[in-house]
Design an enzyme around this catalytic site. Sequence first.
Site, short mmCIF file in Angstrom:
data_model
loop_
_atom_site.label_atom_id
_atom_site.label_comp_id
_atom_site.label_asym_id
_atom_site.label_seq_id
_atom_site.Cartn_x
_atom_site.Cartn_y
_atom_site.Cartn_z
N ASP A 1 -57.50 -68.83 -62.37
CA ASP A 1 -57.44 -67.45 -62.55
C ASP A 1 -56.87 -66.71 -61.42
O ASP A 1 -56.45 -67.33 -60.32
CB ASP A 1 -59.11 -66.99 -62.67
CG ASP A 1 -59.79 -67.45 -61.51
OD1 ASP A 1 -59.37 -67.35 -60.51
OD2 ASP A 1 -60.87 -67.92 -61.75
N GLU A 2 -56.86 -65.16 -61.58
CA GLU A 2 -56.26 -64.63 -60.40
C GLU A 2 -56.74 -64.70 -59.07
O GLU A 2 -56.07 -64.72 -58.13
CB GLU A 2 -56.20 -63.15 -60.75
CG GLU A 2 -55.38 -62.65 -62.06
CD GLU A 2 -55.53 -61.09 -62.06
OE1 GLU A 2 -54.86 -60.36 -61.46
OE2 GLU A 2 -56.33 -60.79 -62.86
#
Length: 188
Positions: free
Chosen positions: A35-36
């Site tokens: 994820d980011e």
Amino acid sequence: MVSQFLTNDGKQKRKRFLKELGSFPDNTMAIGRLDEKTEGLLLLTTCGKTSDIINRSKLWSKTYHAQVDGKITQSVIEQLKNGVVITVNGKPYNTNPCEAAISQEPDYNLTHTYIRDEKHGPTSWISITLNEGKFRQVRKMCSKVGFPVLRLVRTQIGPFQLNDVKNQKVIDVTDRLETILLEQQAKL
């Protein structure tokens, strides 16, 4: 950085994508995603079959180091090891048993993201090794036992380790990956 090469809509203009790291062959895809807010190791391939083998194989565990909010205890580590119930696609899911331990801050080339000062409370580092990978699983597991993740780093995928790879560095491991997959296939 988002673990994909292109965005399909204009809403994500401020986000960074893997294509910034260099020129890649057509159809290059991430094997699994980060994820980011997660840092660390990411394998790329142009072969969907390779991606599927690595994502589904119990031989390809993934190790994460997480900085969590609070002073974690061994009893909480045991809960993580035994599996906890998280939500996946809106339904309860009991995570598989895994390896977990209290650890030191990993000695990798991490980004210099500011987390917070110790005056805001203690933090702990733990390592978790999974043989499965549900959406945001490590974050959900830690939150479930009362220790939300402040920082998350994937340090290993199967035999590949982050070690001294510099942040946003791309290394070609095609030959090594093909050899490992052939050896695994021969054992089956």
